[in-house]
Motif scaffolding. Structure first.
Motif, PDB file in Angstrom:
ATOM      1  N   ARG A 198       0.948  -1.266  -0.064  1.00  0.00           N
ATOM      2  CA  ARG A 198       0.129  -0.164   0.075  1.00  0.00           C
ATOM      3  C   ARG A 198       0.794   1.553  -0.124  1.00  0.00           C
ATOM      4  NH1 ARG A 198      -5.370   1.227   1.263  1.00  0.00           N
ATOM      5  NH2 ARG A 198      -5.868  -0.227   0.530  1.00  0.00           N
ATOM      6  N   ARG A 199      -0.115   2.276  -0.956  1.00  0.00           N
ATOM      7  CA  ARG A 199       1.224   3.762  -1.207  1.00  0.00           C
ATOM      8  C   ARG A 199       1.032   3.786  -0.257  1.00  0.00           C
ATOM      9  NH1 ARG A 199       2.650   8.096  -3.927  1.00  0.00           N
ATOM     10  NH2 ARG A 199       0.429   8.822  -4.609  1.00  0.00           N
ATOM     11  N   LEU A 200       1.803   4.554   0.684  1.00  0.00           N
ATOM     12  CA  LEU A 200       1.010   5.505   2.304  1.00  0.00           C
ATOM     13  C   LEU A 200       1.599   7.257   0.948  1.00  0.00           C
ATOM     14  CD1 LEU A 200       1.955   3.807   4.103  1.00  0.00           C
ATOM     15  CD2 LEU A 200       2.721   5.545   5.174  1.00  0.00           C
ATOM     16  N   PRO A 201       0.476   8.356   1.741  1.00  0.00           N
ATOM     17  CA  PRO A 201       0.986   9.987   0.947  1.00  0.00           C
ATOM     18  C   PRO A 201       2.205  10.243   1.135  1.00  0.00           C
ATOM     19  CG  PRO A 201      -0.861   8.864   3.543  1.00  0.00           C
ATOM     20  CD  PRO A 201      -0.297   7.977   3.150  1.00  0.00           C
ATOM     21  N   SER A 202       2.372  11.320   0.646  1.00  0.00           N
ATOM     22  CA  SER A 202       3.429  11.883   0.372  1.00  0.00           C
ATOM     23  C   SER A 202       3.984  12.630   1.747  1.00  0.00           C
ATOM     24  CB  SER A 202       3.709  13.032  -0.608  1.00  0.00           C
ATOM     25  OG  SER A 202       2.613  14.166  -0.073  1.00  0.00           O
ATOM     26  N   THR A 203       4.968  13.166   2.564  1.00  0.00           N
ATOM     27  CA  THR A 203       5.441  13.517   3.934  1.00  0.00           C
ATOM     28  C   THR A 203       4.404  15.127   3.944  1.00  0.00           C
ATOM     29  OG1 THR A 203       7.318  14.460   2.885  1.00  0.00           O
ATOM     30  CG2 THR A 203       7.416  12.984   4.057  1.00  0.00           C
ATOM     31  N   ARG A 204       4.119  15.404   2.345  1.00  0.00           N
ATOM     32  CA  ARG A 204       4.107  17.006   3.103  1.00  0.00           C
ATOM     33  C   ARG A 204       2.614  16.872   3.356  1.00  0.00           C
ATOM     34  NH1 ARG A 204       6.457  21.461   0.287  1.00  0.00           N
ATOM     35  NH2 ARG A 204       7.399  20.172  -1.246  1.00  0.00           N
ATOM     36  N   ASP A 205       1.628  15.666   2.146  1.00  0.00           N
ATOM     37  CA  ASP A 205       0.342  15.811   2.410  1.00  0.00           C
ATOM     38  C   ASP A 205      -0.663  15.546   3.951  1.00  0.00           C
ATOM     39  OD1 ASP A 205       0.248  16.453  -0.372  1.00  0.00           O
ATOM     40  OD2 ASP A 205      -0.111  14.032  -0.977  1.00  0.00           O
TER      41      ASP A 205
ATOM     42  N   ILE B 292       0.176  18.559  11.375  1.00  0.00           N
ATOM     43  CA  ILE B 292       1.790  18.582  12.455  1.00  0.00           C
ATOM     44  C   ILE B 292       2.848  18.582  11.150  1.00  0.00           C
ATOM     45  CG2 ILE B 292       0.925  16.498  13.709  1.00  0.00           C
ATOM     46  CD1 ILE B 292       2.218  14.259  11.405  1.00  0.00           C
ATOM     47  N   SER B 293       4.415  18.960  11.992  1.00  0.00           N
ATOM     48  CA  SER B 293       4.899  19.614  11.021  1.00  0.00           C
ATOM     49  C   SER B 293       5.765  18.383   9.834  1.00  0.00           C
ATOM     50  CB  SER B 293       6.087  19.983  11.483  1.00  0.00           C
ATOM     51  OG  SER B 293       7.170  19.007  12.309  1.00  0.00           O
ATOM     52  N   ARG B 294       6.216  18.996   8.641  1.00  0.00           N
ATOM     53  CA  ARG B 294       6.371  18.020   7.941  1.00  0.00           C
ATOM     54  C   ARG B 294       7.886  16.896   8.443  1.00  0.00           C
ATOM     55  NH1 ARG B 294       9.281  18.766   2.450  1.00  0.00           N
ATOM     56  NH2 ARG B 294       9.565  17.225   1.359  1.00  0.00           N
ATOM     57  N   GLY B 295       8.529  18.237   8.848  1.00  0.00           N
ATOM     58  CA  GLY B 295      10.207  17.211   9.562  1.00  0.00           C
ATOM     59  C   GLY B 295       9.532  15.747  10.581  1.00  0.00           C
ATOM     60  N   THR B 296       8.865  15.954  10.835  1.00  0.00           N
ATOM     61  CA  THR B 296       8.547  14.792  12.140  1.00  0.00           C
ATOM     62  C   THR B 296       7.975  13.920  11.189  1.00  0.00           C
ATOM     63  OG1 THR B 296       7.074  16.632  13.476  1.00  0.00           O
ATOM     64  CG2 THR B 296       6.321  14.178  13.740  1.00  0.00           C
ATOM     65  N   VAL B 297       7.191  14.530   9.935  1.00  0.00           N
ATOM     66  CA  VAL B 297       6.443  12.589   9.035  1.00  0.00           C
ATOM     67  C   VAL B 297       7.815  12.377   7.947  1.00  0.00           C
ATOM     68  CG1 VAL B 297       5.026  11.858   7.006  1.00  0.00           C
ATOM     69  CG2 VAL B 297       4.186  13.967   8.783  1.00  0.00           C
ATOM     70  N   VAL B 298       8.779  13.644   7.903  1.00  0.00           N
ATOM     71  CA  VAL B 298       9.659  13.244   7.362  1.00  0.00           C
ATOM     72  C   VAL B 298      10.575  11.541   8.130  1.00  0.00           C
ATOM     73  CG1 VAL B 298      12.349  13.469   6.759  1.00  0.00           C
ATOM     74  CG2 VAL B 298      10.184  14.449   5.708  1.00  0.00           C
ATOM     75  N   ALA B 299      10.656  12.228   9.750  1.00  0.00           N
ATOM     76  CA  ALA B 299      11.616  11.410  10.677  1.00  0.00           C
ATOM     77  C   ALA B 299      10.631   9.929  11.195  1.00  0.00           C
ATOM     78  CB  ALA B 299      11.178  12.195  11.877  1.00  0.00           C
ATOM     79  N   VAL B 300       9.560  10.182  11.028  1.00  0.00           N
ATOM     80  CA  VAL B 300       8.805   8.757  11.404  1.00  0.00           C
ATOM     81  C   VAL B 300       8.937   8.076  10.178  1.00  0.00           C
ATOM     82  CG1 VAL B 300       6.228   8.365  11.285  1.00  0.00           C
ATOM     83  CG2 VAL B 300       6.692  10.233  12.738  1.00  0.00           C
ATOM     84  N   TYR B 301       8.756   8.591   8.781  1.00  0.00           N
ATOM     85  CA  TYR B 301       8.601   7.906   7.677  1.00  0.00           C
ATOM     86  C   TYR B 301      10.221   7.061   7.644  1.00  0.00           C
ATOM     87  CZ  TYR B 301       4.807   8.924   4.940  1.00  0.00           C
ATOM     88  OH  TYR B 301       3.238   8.888   5.122  1.00  0.00           O
ATOM     89  N   ASP B 302      11.590   7.590   7.254  1.00  0.00           N
ATOM     90  CA  ASP B 302      12.969   7.248   8.142  1.00  0.00           C
ATOM     91  C   ASP B 302      13.214   6.399   8.841  1.00  0.00           C
ATOM     92  OD1 ASP B 302      13.548   9.253   5.683  1.00  0.00           O
ATOM     93  OD2 ASP B 302      14.463  10.570   7.330  1.00  0.00           O
TER      94      ASP B 302
END
Lengths: 505, 505
Positions: free
Chosen positions: B41-48, B55-65
């Motif tokens: 399953r594809r996840l939304p982009s970090t921005r979306d 929430i901040s995009r930085g947090t999502v980037v850290a979570v994805y990483d």
């Protein structure tokens, strides 16, 4: 008669460090046991004996009383003091000569041991680590000079001032409750393991935990799976139970779960998921899930030995397999030997609910419990946040050293040695050219003061790539540079420069 | 598509104690493991995703990483971030339901254990001692309030100030050399045992020593002899090896050596020669010699457990059996639990020369070694003479208490209980009238706050006289008087006054 007894005693001169009484007791005992004073023989009166030996009568009375109490002499009113009649001296003396020669020689000694005893006697390798401290690149060594000694000392003092009788008696077999609570809390955060203090068992070492796992779960004829190459200490402990120890192949990611056997006699699988020992892989999530599914299907238990997984350099530690354990099949082991210091001798197991009572009973019977005082100090060290801070600092320090070690090897040993990427732990795994004899290389390095453990040391029968496990974490950067430089001529003398691929990572 | 993913996640509200990043990681992991976010399953982009959750995009980037590093997500250029395709989620999820119910219940849990594991799980009695401190007349209890705390503290401080990296690494499996030397020296004087430091093995407890003796010497089918009645801890440990444990009758003097069997499969005999547990006898010299001769004739090993023999009230301790051991057949065990304090967790074995290497290897593999710090403190305590002085003081104190206990029992309990003469140790042996049920008596006393261990607790099958083992050494004289007075109505309620003979000694 009196003269004869005087002669028979043939007293040895008194050594300076013995009191007169002690010396005389010893001489009389020796004479009786050797048969020089036979059972039933009458001794001189205390008065006569004192005169003969030119010592005080009080001393002779004390000597006779002591030997009467010990059963060497008897005293009956009328007939005075005699050598005890019932002593089976002759029997003892006769057997002396016959038996002595048979009791010598390694082979004879081993013949006296049980099967398990011979396996135990043949496991000397672990003691070697006591010697290797301070030499580059001895594996599994935390940097002891970076330990917060003053802080630990302050906590120790706080606890020892309050050392009340309550803390000096027997404790709980499973461990000191505040420490078990602190560990459960730490693991919730660090490894995402949901457990409570009742599942945390405090032990002296991961070895003790592995020993008890084997004894609790393995019958003779069962199979225990270990990684191959893998940690020999686990395999040797499981073998003590009479179980068959079977290696499962390992690649650079860790245990090859597609090679797990489906036989029903497999009771236990041992895995170093966070940092495979010795090849360094971090078991991927899909293999973790596959291993858990395998355990569920084959009704087995997984022993997850997380000896240095707290030190992940590029982020927080990965959640332990135990954090994915919905069916209560994983025993998680951690040790403070590598996270704090080895001589502390504290480790722990997080066991499934169904195993907790049995595990505590096993500790109780085989050792009772770990010492309370260091447990109390460690509990404060964790609960007050010092442990997490120390881990963060060491993670940074060891990360820098890992990078330095990798850089130096890439620069100085290119073509001689391939260091695999270092993401975690205290040790690096380095591969030698394919035809190399890693034991010979390690021995040659040892002659130049470089400790390196050959990968073949970890082999259980499956083919493993020749290579070395080297600890970087206890070495400052200057020592790393010097150590790597020392390796150059040694590795060149093995002529490896042609076939090793370039250094990775 | 984006809206659908939002719904599927069904995020739980964030608990206060979790950071946003940690919470989101946990939620995504849970959704993936539960199959709500299926593999591929594809996840939304970090921005979306950041916009959707506010929430901040930085947090999502850290979570994805983080989740990519853990293997939950994959990232490929072009197709963005997806749930990892290879995860065997279905397998795990399917087995969840089937397996859960089978894993409950005591019987099922025991069925998962090995034969040895079931024996270990069934040995809970030792932990009980943790509770009994401070109540009269709990057995095996030194008086912890009489321990020289300040002195011990001073020695601890001296050692911890000098805690150098050298003392923080791994130590010798057999123990810290200064302690082994100090013990060898002490035993030369106190027990007349001629041994050197190389024969002294440092352990956590006498239990651990007995466990290793059994494992090193006993094969399944062998016979181990124990005293009957005798210490159950030894019998249970020997039984773990699969050996047959056979009781040898005991009288008031100790082990009845004329009843020793001559069968060739006997490998080991366990004896409490200095102070028979529980009947209190001190094995006479002729039986000691007969036991040694038996061991020589049957090629067996004697395990001499001297748990409190240092406390002989009317003179120096008697020499240990080990001091008579000319054929290297005796293993001598001592423990500091009873001589200093239990939570210290240090004991030792003096082993024959031929067994020393195997014993050290066994320690190394099963636990590595005892903690170094308390060993160093104890070594100073012994070498500086404090240990001998403490023993002298405790011998006097316990001797006074023994006399007081005996006097109070004779005065208050005449006709109800016969206390055998107390010459040694921490505990008295008291006999009840012949028809008494000592377990019932002990249980009744327990309800009145009096600890007493029934002799039948120590029974292995041979008939033993009903009686009680009671510790007097940790009780002041006022407590002894009060405790004995408490016993009067309880013992009278059992109607024993007619048949018990008068109190001895």
């Amino acid at each position: 008669m009196k003269r004869a007894e005087e002669l028979e005693l043939a007293l040895e001169p008194r050594p300076r460090n013995l009191t007169l009484q002690r010396w005389l007791c010893g001489e009389l005992r020796a004479a009786i046991l050797a048969g020089r004073l036979p059972p039933g023989r009458r001794l001189p009166s205390t008065r006569d004996f004192a005169r003969q030996q030119a010592i005080s009568r009080g001393t002779v009375v004390a000597v006779y009383d002591q030997l009467i109490a010990e059963g060497y002499l008897s005293s009956t009113t009328g007939s005075g003091t005699t050598v005890a009649a019932a002593l089976p001296i002759a029997v003892t003396a006769r057997r002396t000569q016959a038996a002595q020669p048979a009791a010598t020689g390694e082979a004879v000694n081993h013949a006296r041991l049980s099967r398990q005893g011979r396996l135990l006697a043949g496991s000397p390798f672990l003691s070697r680590e006591g010697m290797a401290l301070g030499r580059p690149f001895s594996p599994n060594q935390p940097d002891l000079s970076a330990f917060p000694h003053a802080l630990w000392q302050r906590l120790s003092n706080q606890h020892s001032r309050g050392l009340r009788p309550d803390d000096m008696g027997y404790g709980e077999p499973a461990g000191h409750l505040p420490l078990r609570q602190a560990i459960a809390e730490h693991l919730r955060y660090s490894q995402r393991i949901s457990c409570h203090a009742g599942q945390v068992m405090i032990l002296a070492s991961a070895q003790q935990a592995l020993d008890l796992c084997g004894r609790l779960l393995l019958d003779p004829g069962d199979t225990a799976l270990v990684e191959d190459p893998g940690y020999p200490g686990a395999a040797r402990l499981f073998a003590l139970t009479g179980a068959r120890v079977q290696g499962v192949p390992v690649d650079r990611l860790g245990l090859c779960t597609e090679a797990l056997p489906a036989t029903p006699d497999v009771k236990l699988a041992y895995v170093t998921a966070a940092h495979q020992s010795p090849l360094g892989g971090m078991l991927p999530l899909e293999r973790r899930l596959a291993l858990l599914a395998w355990a569920e299907a084959s009704n087995g238990v997984i022993v997850e030995d997380d000896y240095d997984g707290e030190y992940r350099f590029d982020g927080a530690p990965l959640p332990a397999m135990k954090s994915l354990d919905r069916h209560d099949r994983v025993i998680y082991l951690g040790t403070f030997s590598k996270l704090l210091f080895p001589s502390l001798r504290l480790a722990y197991a997080v066991v499934p609910e169904w195993l907790a009572d049995a595990f505590a009973s096993a500790i109780s019977l085989t050792t009772r419990h770990a010492p309370i005082f260091p447990q109390a100090v460690l509990a404060s060290f964790i609960a007050e946040g010092h442990f997490a801070r120390h881990l963060r600092q060491m993670r940074r320090l060891y990360g820098e050293r890992a990078a330095c070690f990798q850089h130096e090897c890439r620069t100085q040993l290119d073509g001689l040695l391939t260091v695999l990427p270092i993401a975690i732990g205290l040790d690096a795994t380095a591969l030698l050219p394919q035809q190399a004899d890693d034991r010979a290389v390690a021995a040659a390095l040892g002659q130049w003061g470089i400790e390196a453990r050959p990968i073949s040391f970890y082999g259980m029968g499956q083919p493993a790539p020749p290579g070395l496990v080297m600890g970087f974490s206890a070495c400052g950067e200057a020592l790393i540079r010097r150590g790597v430089a020392t390796m150059v001529p040694v590795l060149e003398s093995f002529g490896g420069s042609a076939s090793a691929p370039g250094n990775a990572g």
